[in-house]
Design an enzyme around this catalytic site. Structure first.
Site, PDB file in Angstrom:
ATOM      1  N   LYS A 154      12.322   5.120   0.415  1.00 49.60           N
ATOM      2  CA  LYS A 154      11.321   6.104   0.830  1.00 49.60           C
ATOM      3  C   LYS A 154      11.676   6.672   2.206  1.00 49.60           C
ATOM      4  O   LYS A 154      12.256   5.965   3.053  1.00 49.60           O
ATOM      5  CB  LYS A 154       9.961   5.404   0.862  1.00 49.60           C
ATOM      6  CG  LYS A 154       8.759   6.308   1.044  1.00 49.60           C
ATOM      7  CD  LYS A 154       7.487   5.474   0.910  1.00 49.60           C
ATOM      8  CE  LYS A 154       6.221   6.246   1.146  1.00 49.60           C
ATOM      9  NZ  LYS A 154       5.022   5.391   0.982  1.00 49.60           N
ATOM     10  N   SER A 229       1.780   7.428  -2.008  1.00 49.43           N
ATOM     11  CA  SER A 229       2.679   8.218  -1.182  1.00 49.43           C
ATOM     12  C   SER A 229       4.163   7.987  -1.486  1.00 49.43           C
ATOM     13  O   SER A 229       5.015   8.753  -1.050  1.00 49.43           O
ATOM     14  CB  SER A 229       2.423   7.916   0.298  1.00 49.43           C
ATOM     15  OG  SER A 229       2.675   6.555   0.596  1.00 49.43           O
ATOM     16  N   SER A 230       4.492   6.958  -2.284  1.00 45.75           N
ATOM     17  CA  SER A 230       5.904   6.724  -2.642  1.00 45.75           C
ATOM     18  C   SER A 230       6.261   7.540  -3.879  1.00 45.75           C
ATOM     19  O   SER A 230       6.905   7.055  -4.812  1.00 45.75           O
ATOM     20  CB  SER A 230       6.142   5.229  -2.892  1.00 45.75           C
ATOM     21  OG  SER A 230       5.703   4.447  -1.803  1.00 45.75           O
ATOM     22  N   ILE A 250      -0.255   1.457   1.226  1.00 53.32           N
ATOM     23  CA  ILE A 250      -1.419   1.140   2.060  1.00 53.32           C
ATOM     24  C   ILE A 250      -2.727   1.380   1.310  1.00 53.32           C
ATOM     25  O   ILE A 250      -3.800   1.057   1.802  1.00 53.32           O
ATOM     26  CB  ILE A 250      -1.409   1.941   3.377  1.00 53.32           C
ATOM     27  CG1 ILE A 250      -2.416   1.370   4.385  1.00 53.32           C
ATOM     28  CG2 ILE A 250      -1.661   3.427   3.118  1.00 53.32           C
ATOM     29  CD1 ILE A 250      -2.391   1.993   5.749  1.00 53.32           C
ATOM     30  N   GLY A 251      -2.646   1.939   0.119  1.00 56.19           N
ATOM     31  CA  GLY A 251      -3.880   2.148  -0.646  1.00 56.19           C
ATOM     32  C   GLY A 251      -3.596   2.377  -2.120  1.00 56.19           C
ATOM     33  O   GLY A 251      -4.435   2.857  -2.864  1.00 56.19           O
ATOM     34  N   GLY A 252      -2.357   2.022  -2.507  1.00 61.22           N
ATOM     35  CA  GLY A 252      -1.909   2.258  -3.870  1.00 61.22           C
ATOM     36  C   GLY A 252      -0.628   3.070  -3.895  1.00 61.22           C
ATOM     37  O   GLY A 252      -0.202   3.567  -4.933  1.00 61.22           O
ATOM     38  N   SER A 253       0.030   3.200  -2.747  1.00 61.64           N
ATOM     39  CA  SER A 253       1.147   4.137  -2.594  1.00 61.64           C
ATOM     40  C   SER A 253       2.409   3.746  -3.349  1.00 61.64           C
ATOM     41  O   SER A 253       3.305   4.576  -3.531  1.00 61.64           O
ATOM     42  CB  SER A 253       1.491   4.300  -1.109  1.00 61.64           C
ATOM     43  OG  SER A 253       0.426   4.896  -0.430  1.00 61.64           O
TER      44      SER A 253
END
Length: 590
Positions: A154, A229-230, A250-253
């Protein structure tokens, strides 16, 4: 401003008549306004130039990669690239170690495939041409677990001499001075990091678009997002351009792109893998923890990556990581499990395919001899706004807004930024007015005010600790080993992620709890799912539920996944559970 002040001081000192003073004062104001305009214009020009340089670097790396791949193919006509990129990671590592494949053949094959996938999906930010130099020395790592394996990373994972922009202009032109610990360990284990992948602006989004590199699209449907985000990792692996990548969550990324793109991914317990050299957008936030983790085509690949990373070299480079090697015995265990399950977290109603995925996997697990126990989550209506929302934005989003200041805001982020930018007093008024009719929206807008003081922040941290202990006690009272639950899906239509934050309750909860959680693809969206979606109401039947319905519509044929969760530091058990799900689903389709 300094020019204006100087003229005003001059007027005062000279004691001029009123007309002359007014004229000079007006002139000073005009000069001051002009100076501000010039400064703003210069800033905009610098921003544009920064973005242009970053895009040029990307384009140059892609062109150079195309040239070296072409030269290699012309001199190695017998290399069967299609065969190589179809191999699983376990098959590939076996052939590399026995010498029937060379690291050169493998790297150039994957580089060629990545270039093709990127043209369709826009998932890469830069080809790491240093990977070609690594081929010269990789032979010394032949006995290592990831010998000769190309790995994608990433964009926010530090690689020496390359930016970690997080999709934010202010971070451009600041190349890393050394590799992150994870990149160093990957290289030590014989892996070859060869490409950086795209992410959303400022990371705090589950879409994948930014003003520098643009929108990444879904490998199964280019009219859908890859998630974030990934998301660059999800798209590249899902499109076949990589078979192993490193993301952050950090929240499901990690888990959301894995779900959207039809691959596997795991968010380990925060601290199990080193964070050194991984760039967040807001350092210091301690309520909802970020964690790096692997993403791949299958669960065995995730386990092999974890085994490779959890080694003495990482424990030496980063002594803050507990020296816990990968426990292969737990991963390979076949003893029956006692599994908690839930279809609905009580805060956001799942889409029909999300719930069906859990039901179908539950039935397969029961048929295989496992015990399934109904499970419910604790106090979600309070936990989501007060611990998740207020935890991530304890500063009222001030740090995030400062990072974005002066640069363009990506369309996928604009709905969020609009809310963050509202004055605190206005957020409070809106929250108050919405409470009788839209209680969920009211609570979430109120949470964006952040905490009022340091003592309040400490109370918030204490509340997080209490909730973790309460959840573990509840888990143990149910006597379960692991938990089966939905993960967000299917892949969204564009520009909805920033409007539908509430559904993150399904993934971000496990960052708050710091439980390892992984995602396995188990099915695809059916016509029946689409028909059932027409009757979707939602838990609150509010505007957010309506937006979620719109976001997931038109998903027939897209991947459907489930989420597997374990207690802290039990990554091996989590992966073992994921492997069980993967195998049972595969057998059911034979």
């Amino acid at each position: 401003m300094q020019i204006t002040q100087s003229i005003e001081q001059f007027i005062t000192g000279m004691k001029m008549d009123n007309w002359t003073a007014a004229l000079l004062t007006g002139t000073a104001c005009c000069i001051g306004a002009l100076a501000v305009l010039v400064k703003k214009t210069n800033s905009q020009r610098e921003t544009k130039e920064k973005i242009e340089r970053a895009r040029n670097r990307r384009e140059e790396s892609l062109q150079r990669a195309e040239q070296v791949v072409l030269r290699y193919k012309q001199s190695h006509l017998m290399t069967d690239s299609a065969f190589i990129v179809d191999l699983s990671l376990s098959e590939l590592t076996k052939k590399l170690k026995e010498g029937s494949l060379s690291p050169e053949d493998v790297l150039y094959s994957y580089m060629e495939k990545t270039l093709a996938v990127n043209k369709k999906l826009n998932c890469c930010t830069e080809i790491l041409l240093e990977s070609l130099d690594q081929l010269k020395t990789v032979g010394s790592n032949k006995e290592c677990l990831l010998y000769g394996v190309p790995v994608s990373i990433k964009e926010n994972v530090a690689f020496k001499n390359h930016d970690c922009s997080c999709g934010v202009v202010i971070n451009l032109d600041q190349p890393a001075d050394k590799d992150s610990v994870l990149v160093q360990v990957l290289k030590k284990q014989g892996a070859i990091p060869f490409v950086k992948t795209n992410l959303p602006q400022a990371l705090l989004s589950y879409d994948c678009s930014n003003p520098i590199y643009g929108q990444t699209v879904n490998p199964h449907n280019p009219q859908k997002t890859s998630g974030g985000s990934s998301g660059g990792e999800g798209a590249l692996i899902g499109g076949g351009g990589s078979l192993l990548g490193i993301g952050t969550d950090i929240g499901g990324s990690i888990r959301i792109p894995a779900s959207f793109c039809g691959i596997c991914g795991i968010k380990p317990t925060a601290g199990r893998l080193s964070l050194q050299g991984l760039h967040p957008i807001c350092r210091g936030q301690k309520s909802v923890l970020s964690s790096p983790g692997p993403m791949a085509r299958d669960v065995d690949s995730l386990a092999l990556c974890m085994q490779a990373l959890l080694c003495d070299h990482m424990f030496s480079l980063d002594p803050t990581v507990p020296p816990l090697p990968f426990n292969m015995e737990i991963y390979r265990s076949s003893k029956p499990l006692r599994i908690g399950y839930l279809e609905n977290d009580g805060y956001s109603q799942p889409s029909p395919s999300m719930a069906r995925g859990v039901r179908e996997v539950k039935a397969l697990l029961e048929q295989a001899g496992h015990t399934l126990v109904p499970y419910h989550l604790l106090n979600m209506n309070e936990i989501v706004p007060e611990l998740l929302g207020r935890g991530v934005f304890a500063d009222g989003a001030a740090t995030l807004l400062q990072k974005l200041k002066g640069g363009p805001v990506d369309p996928c982020l604009k709905p969020q930024i609009f809310s963050y930018n509202l004055p605190k007093w206005l957020k409070k008024i809106i929250s108050f007015l919405l409470k009788p009719v839209f209680p969920r929206a009211s609570a979430n807008i109120g949470a964006l005010c952040g905490v009022r003081s340091v003592p309040d922040l400490w109370k918030q941290h204490a509340a997080v600790e209490d909730y973790i202990h309460e959840t573990i006690a509840h888990w143990r009272s149910c006597n379960i080993d692991v938990l089966l639950c939905p993960v967000i899906g299917p892949a969204y239509n564009f520009l909805y992620c920033g409007k539908v934050a509430t559904v993150l309750s399904y993934t971000m909860l496990y960052n708050l709890l710091n439980f390892p959680a992984g995602v396995v693809t188990v099915s695809t969206v059916t016509a029946e799912d689409e028909e059932e979606l027409k009757h979707y109401k939602g838990c609150y039947q509010d505007m957010i539920d309506n937006l979620f319905k719109e976001a997931v519509s038109g998903g027939e044929g897209l991947p459907v996944a489930v989420q597997c969760v374990a207690l802290p530091w039990q990554e091996e058990l989590c992966l073992r559970f994921m492997k069980e799900v993967e195998q049972l689903v595969k057998q059911s389709k034979m």
